[in-house]
Design a protein around this motif. Sequence first.
Motif, PDB file in Angstrom:
ATOM      1  N   GLU A  54       3.346   3.468  16.489  1.00  0.00           N
ATOM      2  CA  GLU A  54       3.879   3.196  15.153  1.00  0.00           C
ATOM      3  C   GLU A  54       2.775   2.802  14.191  1.00  0.00           C
ATOM      4  O   GLU A  54       1.783   2.181  14.585  1.00  0.00           O
ATOM      5  N   GLY A  55       2.986   3.110  12.932  1.00  0.00           N
ATOM      6  CA  GLY A  55       2.047   2.703  11.897  1.00  0.00           C
ATOM      7  C   GLY A  55       2.237   1.246  11.537  1.00  0.00           C
ATOM      8  O   GLY A  55       3.188   0.596  11.967  1.00  0.00           O
ATOM      9  N   THR A  56       1.313   0.734  10.745  1.00  0.00           N
ATOM     10  CA  THR A  56       1.377  -0.667  10.336  1.00  0.00           C
ATOM     11  C   THR A  56       2.496  -0.876   9.323  1.00  0.00           C
ATOM     12  O   THR A  56       2.880   0.039   8.598  1.00  0.00           O
ATOM     13  N   LYS A  57       2.986  -2.097   9.278  1.00  0.00           N
ATOM     14  CA  LYS A  57       4.042  -2.480   8.340  1.00  0.00           C
ATOM     15  C   LYS A  57       3.627  -3.800   7.701  1.00  0.00           C
ATOM     16  O   LYS A  57       4.133  -4.858   8.041  1.00  0.00           O
ATOM     17  N   THR A  58       2.654  -3.711   6.810  1.00  0.00           N
ATOM     18  CA  THR A  58       2.151  -4.893   6.123  1.00  0.00           C
ATOM     19  C   THR A  58       2.657  -4.897   4.687  1.00  0.00           C
ATOM     20  O   THR A  58       3.156  -3.882   4.192  1.00  0.00           O
ATOM     21  N   PRO A  59       2.485  -5.991   3.964  1.00  0.00           N
ATOM     22  CA  PRO A  59       2.903  -6.028   2.559  1.00  0.00           C
ATOM     23  C   PRO A  59       2.083  -5.100   1.651  1.00  0.00           C
ATOM     24  O   PRO A  59       2.489  -4.814   0.536  1.00  0.00           O
ATOM     25  N   VAL A  60       0.948  -4.612   2.124  1.00  0.00           N
ATOM     26  CA  VAL A  60       0.065  -3.796   1.285  1.00  0.00           C
ATOM     27  C   VAL A  60       0.783  -2.558   0.763  1.00  0.00           C
ATOM     28  O   VAL A  60       0.709  -2.234  -0.418  1.00  0.00           O
ATOM     29  N   GLY A  61       1.494  -1.855   1.635  1.00  0.00           N
ATOM     30  CA  GLY A  61       2.176  -0.626   1.227  1.00  0.00           C
ATOM     31  C   GLY A  61       3.241  -0.877   0.187  1.00  0.00           C
ATOM     32  O   GLY A  61       3.321  -0.173  -0.825  1.00  0.00           O
ATOM     33  N   SER A  62       4.075  -1.888   0.401  1.00  0.00           N
ATOM     34  CA  SER A  62       5.143  -2.150  -0.553  1.00  0.00           C
ATOM     35  C   SER A  62       4.607  -2.697  -1.867  1.00  0.00           C
ATOM     36  O   SER A  62       5.114  -2.352  -2.940  1.00  0.00           O
ATOM     37  N   VAL A  63       3.557  -3.513  -1.820  1.00  0.00           N
ATOM     38  CA  VAL A  63       2.974  -4.041  -3.064  1.00  0.00           C
ATOM     39  C   VAL A  63       2.327  -2.916  -3.867  1.00  0.00           C
ATOM     40  O   VAL A  63       2.547  -2.792  -5.082  1.00  0.00           O
ATOM     41  N   ALA A  64       1.549  -2.062  -3.204  1.00  0.00           N
ATOM     42  CA  ALA A  64       0.898  -0.948  -3.901  1.00  0.00           C
ATOM     43  C   ALA A  64       1.941   0.005  -4.473  1.00  0.00           C
ATOM     44  O   ALA A  64       1.852   0.423  -5.638  1.00  0.00           O
ATOM     45  N   GLY A  65       2.948   0.344  -3.668  1.00  0.00           N
ATOM     46  CA  GLY A  65       4.010   1.232  -4.148  1.00  0.00           C
ATOM     47  C   GLY A  65       4.800   0.613  -5.276  1.00  0.00           C
ATOM     48  O   GLY A  65       5.168   1.289  -6.247  1.00  0.00           O
ATOM     49  N   GLY A  66       5.070  -0.686  -5.162  1.00  0.00           N
ATOM     50  CA  GLY A  66       5.802  -1.384  -6.221  1.00  0.00           C
ATOM     51  C   GLY A  66       5.041  -1.399  -7.532  1.00  0.00           C
ATOM     52  O   GLY A  66       5.612  -1.213  -8.613  1.00  0.00           O
ATOM     53  N   ALA A  67       3.737  -1.604  -7.451  1.00  0.00           N
ATOM     54  CA  ALA A  67       2.909  -1.606  -8.670  1.00  0.00           C
ATOM     55  C   ALA A  67       2.910  -0.235  -9.333  1.00  0.00           C
ATOM     56  O   ALA A  67       3.107  -0.113 -10.545  1.00  0.00           O
ATOM     57  N   VAL A  68       2.713   0.795  -8.529  1.00  0.00           N
ATOM     58  CA  VAL A  68       2.701   2.162  -9.076  1.00  0.00           C
ATOM     59  C   VAL A  68       4.077   2.504  -9.652  1.00  0.00           C
ATOM     60  O   VAL A  68       4.183   3.044 -10.759  1.00  0.00           O
ATOM     61  N   GLY A  69       5.146   2.180  -8.911  1.00  0.00           N
ATOM     62  CA  GLY A  69       6.502   2.461  -9.391  1.00  0.00           C
ATOM     63  C   GLY A  69       6.849   1.689 -10.647  1.00  0.00           C
ATOM     64  O   GLY A  69       7.497   2.204 -11.561  1.00  0.00           O
ATOM     65  N   GLY A  70       6.417   0.435 -10.722  1.00  0.00           N
ATOM     66  CA  GLY A  70       6.675  -0.381 -11.905  1.00  0.00           C
ATOM     67  C   GLY A  70       5.985   0.156 -13.140  1.00  0.00           C
ATOM     68  O   GLY A  70       6.570   0.234 -14.226  1.00  0.00           O
ATOM     69  N   VAL A  71       4.726   0.552 -12.971  1.00  0.00           N
ATOM     70  CA  VAL A  71       3.979   1.119 -14.099  1.00  0.00           C
ATOM     71  C   VAL A  71       4.618   2.434 -14.537  1.00  0.00           C
ATOM     72  O   VAL A  71       4.814   2.684 -15.728  1.00  0.00           O
TER      73      VAL A  71
END
Length: 153
Positions: A54-71
Motif C-alpha cells: 500500500e502507498g502512504t497515507k499522510t496529511p501531505v496528500g490531502s493538504v496539497a490537494g486541498g490547497a490546489v482545489g481551494g485555489v
Amino acid sequence: MKISSLLIALLAASIILDGCASSKSSSAYTRGQARKESTVKNGTVESVRLVTIEGTKTPVGSVAGGAVGGVAGSNVGSGKGSVVAAILGGVAGGVAGAATEEVVTRQQGLEILVKLDSGNTVAVTQKADEEFKPGERVHVISGAGASRVTHIE
C-alpha cells in the motif's frame, strides 16, 4: 487560475509525494537502521508471491490537494459564490490529494517465504526489485524493526 497552472501544481504535488515514499527495497536502509547490529539467519526460499505494498497515507496528500482545489475553486464566480467554491474545491482537492498520494506511492512487492536452517519458516514482504526463486539460498537480515531477504553472495 489557468488549467495549465493547475496541472503544473498537481504535477509538483505528485513529485513531492513520491519523494515522501519510503523504500521497501532490500538494498535501502533508513537513517535509524544505519550502524545498528542486525541478526542474520540463513535459509532456503520456499515460495515467492507477488503482492501490492500500500502507498502512504499522510496529511501531505490531502493538504496539497486541498490547497490546489481551494485555489482552483476560488476562481469560480465572485463574492460569496467564490468563497463557497473555494471551500468545496478545497474539500474535493483534499480527498483527491489523499487518494493520489496512496496511488503514487503504491509499490509492487514480493512475499518471500523462507525455511530457515533452524527449521522455522518466516515470511518477509519487500519491494519487488530483486528476483528470488524457490530453492535459492538466502540471508534473512533482521534488526531495528525491519527484516529483509538478500542473496547469499
